[in-house]
Write a protein that holds these residues in place. Structure first.
Motif, mmCIF file in Angstrom:
data_model
loop_
_atom_site.group_PDB
_atom_site.id
_atom_site.type_symbol
_atom_site.label_atom_id
_atom_site.label_comp_id
_atom_site.label_asym_id
_atom_site.label_seq_id
_atom_site.Cartn_x
_atom_site.Cartn_y
_atom_site.Cartn_z
ATOM 1 N N UNK A 1 -8.765 10.219 6.087
ATOM 2 C CA UNK A 1 -8.224 9.542 7.274
ATOM 3 C C UNK A 1 -9.254 8.598 7.898
ATOM 4 N N UNK A 2 -10.505 9.049 7.972
ATOM 5 C CA UNK A 2 -11.533 8.281 8.691
ATOM 6 C C UNK A 2 -12.290 7.280 7.816
ATOM 7 N N UNK A 3 -12.390 7.578 6.506
ATOM 8 C CA UNK A 3 -13.375 6.853 5.704
ATOM 9 C C UNK A 3 -12.848 6.216 4.426
ATOM 10 N N UNK A 4 -11.542 6.078 4.290
ATOM 11 C CA UNK A 4 -11.031 5.448 3.071
ATOM 12 C C UNK A 4 -11.575 4.030 2.940
ATOM 13 N N UNK A 5 -11.935 3.650 1.709
ATOM 14 C CA UNK A 5 -12.568 2.346 1.465
ATOM 15 C C UNK A 5 -11.609 1.318 0.880
ATOM 16 N N UNK A 6 -10.489 1.775 0.279
ATOM 17 C CA UNK A 6 -9.506 0.878 -0.343
ATOM 18 C C UNK A 6 -10.130 0.018 -1.448
ATOM 19 N N UNK A 7 -11.231 0.509 -2.029
ATOM 20 C CA UNK A 7 -12.003 -0.315 -2.967
ATOM 21 C C UNK A 7 -11.279 -0.594 -4.287
ATOM 22 N N UNK A 8 -10.372 0.286 -4.692
ATOM 23 C CA UNK A 8 -9.687 0.085 -5.973
ATOM 24 C C UNK A 8 -8.425 -0.756 -5.775
ATOM 25 N N UNK A 9 -8.517 -1.692 -4.863
ATOM 26 C CA UNK A 9 -7.385 -2.521 -4.464
ATOM 27 C C UNK A 9 -6.697 -3.186 -5.653
ATOM 28 N N UNK A 10 -7.441 -3.939 -6.446
ATOM 29 C CA UNK A 10 -6.823 -4.711 -7.532
ATOM 30 C C UNK A 10 -6.271 -3.793 -8.619
ATOM 31 N N UNK A 11 -7.002 -2.737 -8.938
ATOM 32 C CA UNK A 11 -6.548 -1.776 -9.947
ATOM 33 C C UNK A 11 -5.226 -1.129 -9.530
ATOM 34 N N UNK A 12 -5.134 -0.738 -8.257
ATOM 35 C CA UNK A 12 -3.918 -0.084 -7.779
ATOM 36 C C UNK A 12 -2.760 -1.077 -7.674
ATOM 37 N N UNK B 1 2.013 -1.737 3.279
ATOM 38 C CA UNK B 1 1.886 -0.310 3.577
ATOM 39 C C UNK B 1 2.049 0.551 2.319
ATOM 40 N N UNK B 2 2.855 0.088 1.382
ATOM 41 C CA UNK B 2 3.033 0.831 0.128
ATOM 42 C C UNK B 2 1.722 0.887 -0.646
ATOM 43 N N UNK B 3 1.071 -0.253 -0.782
ATOM 44 C CA UNK B 3 -0.214 -0.310 -1.493
ATOM 45 C C UNK B 3 -1.278 0.450 -0.722
ATOM 46 N N UNK B 4 -1.280 0.314 0.591
ATOM 47 C CA UNK B 4 -2.227 1.021 1.448
ATOM 48 C C UNK B 4 -2.134 2.525 1.241
ATOM 49 N N UNK B 5 -0.918 3.039 1.183
ATOM 50 C CA UNK B 5 -0.704 4.482 1.065
ATOM 51 C C UNK B 5 -1.291 5.020 -0.233
ATOM 52 N N UNK B 6 -1.144 4.264 -1.320
ATOM 53 C CA UNK B 6 -1.720 4.676 -2.601
ATOM 54 C C UNK B 6 -3.249 4.656 -2.542
ATOM 55 N N UNK B 7 -3.802 3.636 -1.909
ATOM 56 C CA UNK B 7 -5.251 3.466 -1.874
ATOM 57 C C UNK B 7 -5.952 4.526 -1.027
ATOM 58 N N UNK B 8 -5.220 5.163 -0.122
ATOM 59 C CA UNK B 8 -5.820 6.209 0.710
ATOM 60 C C UNK B 8 -6.321 7.390 -0.118
#
Length: 404
Positions: free
Chosen positions: A104-115, A43-50
């Motif tokens: 809220x509706x369309x976050x992609x979380x694409x910068x996963x590894x960078x974040x 959830x911590x990583x998720x929150x940043x990626x939003x």
């Protein structure tokens, strides 16, 4: 004061408060945390990626658009909920809400590894601070075995195991299984706010009325946990107990007990006794840290390494006094004035008001909890303070120490 409650078509409960002649509006949208994940850090990583891009905006485009309109927008993970918030000029409310809807509706979380890499670096830098490390160690132990104990050191150990799919599933859980509340504070007409919120947020997943029963943390022993940090030049000590939370009859008493012991700065007992009279402390204070499921009451001191034992003895002495000698009416009244003043200060602008209203509402306490708590504070007696001290300052506690 113009204040109204209404529900969107998806049952999101909204508080509207009109504060006239304020140029910036504040808006908070909170999703309750009802599905604790076994993977600390998801959830911590998720929150940043939003905040790192959507299907309609790249990370850079999102950042540039927020800058262009001077919109302060953030996502934040609390112990019990996920918080979306923005502050903007009155005329940019529609634009801000449109961006929030997109996130809220369309976050992609694409910068996963960078974040993930950035988060690891930031946590490592934070934990280089002895104070941060001793606090982390304290919370990890007092909430051991519970998701409240997912501190930075726990998250750091697990970040490499988190997958992109974990983050996407974690966010979907928030969307599908949460109580959702919102608070608007500012100088816009009610009808405009209601219509705009219905248009932008009425289409997200329904707010859940019946929430699951979550496990409450339990502390059944004394835990002494010590960390050696060779480059530390002072000792940091926290001692704390598990106590009752917001919905307890003891809440206002514990809040005042905190002020009397160590949260009122120069006038608090711990400061006067351990710093002024005994010269033990660089910093000394108490804290009543309240979450939905439970709370903890702690005492913190930063001191010379050779003062560890005498500092702990000082904690014990001050606790024994408040357990055996009634506080005076004057000291109690000063504590009341102090806490009511702090609460008033914490409500002085639209942003803080929106945050406070939404915070209590998502916890199931109602938007008006703070107003009711103020009334309860006025009727606390010295006898209640003594009874509370005896009830909670027992032989089940955590002592966390970091030293050279």
């Amino acid at each position: 004061m113009d204040k109204k409650l209404f529900n969107l078509k998806n049952d999101i409960e909204v508080l509207y408060k009109r504060n006239a002649d304020t140029p910036r509006v504040a808006f908070c949208l909170n999703f309750s945390l009802n599905n604790p994940v076994p993977n600390p850090g998801v959830y911590t990583l998720m929150t940043r990626l939003l905040m790192q891009g959507t299907k309609n905006r790249t990370s850079e485009e999102l950042s540039n658009e927020l800058d262009l309109y001077a919109i302060e927008m953030s996502t934040e993970l609390k112990m019990d909920y996920l918080k979306f918030k923005f502050v903007c000029l009155n005329e940019d409310f529609d634009k801000s809400l449109e961006i929030l809807e997109d996130i809220v509706k369309n976050s992609t979380f694409e910068e996963f590894e960078k974040e993930r890499v950035k988060l690891i670096g930031e946590i490592e830098a934070q934990l280089d601070s002895p104070r941060a490390k001793v606090i982390d160690n304290y919370y990890k132990n007092i909430y051991a075995g519970h998701y409240y104990g997912y501190t930075n050191t726990v998250i750091l150990e697990n970040l490499k195991n988190i997958t992109f799919e974990d983050v996407v599933a974690g966010y979907q859980s928030f969307l599908d299984n949460s109580r959702k509340v919102a608070a608007f504070v500012g100088d816009l007409e009610f009808d405009k706010v209601q219509v705009t919120l219905e248009e932008k947020l009425g289409g997200i997943q329904k707010s859940v009325a019946i929430l699951p029963e979550l496990n409450i943390p339990v502390l059944n022993e004394i835990k002494d946990v010590e960390i050696i940090k060779p480059d530390a030049n002072q000792a940091h000590i926290i001692q704390g107990w598990m106590v009752e939370t917001f919905d307890s009859e003891d809440y206002p008493v514990l809040a005042l007990l905190n002020i009397i012991l160590g949260a009122s700065g120069l006038s608090s007992r711990l400061f006067l006794e351990l710093r002024d009279k005994k010269g033990l402390a660089y910093v000394v204070r108490s804290s009543y840290d309240v979450a939905k499921l439970c709370a903890n009451f702690s005492i913190y001191i930063a001191t010379e390494p050779n003062n560890i034992k005498v500092s702990l003895d000082g904690f014990k002495e001050e606790i024994e006094k408040i357990k055996t000698i009634l506080v005076s009416e004057e000291e109690l009244e000063n504590a009341r004035n102090n806490i009511l003043g702090k609460w008033a200060f914490s409500q002085e602008d639209n942003s803080r008001q929106a945050s406070t209203y939404a915070h209590y509402a998502v916890s199931g306490l109602g938007f008006d909890f703070n107003e009711r708590a103020k009334e309860r504070i006025k009727f606390v007696t010295p006898e209640q303070v003594m009874a509370c001290a005896n009830k909670y300052f027992n032989d089940k506690y955590v002592v966390s120490i970091i030293k050279p």
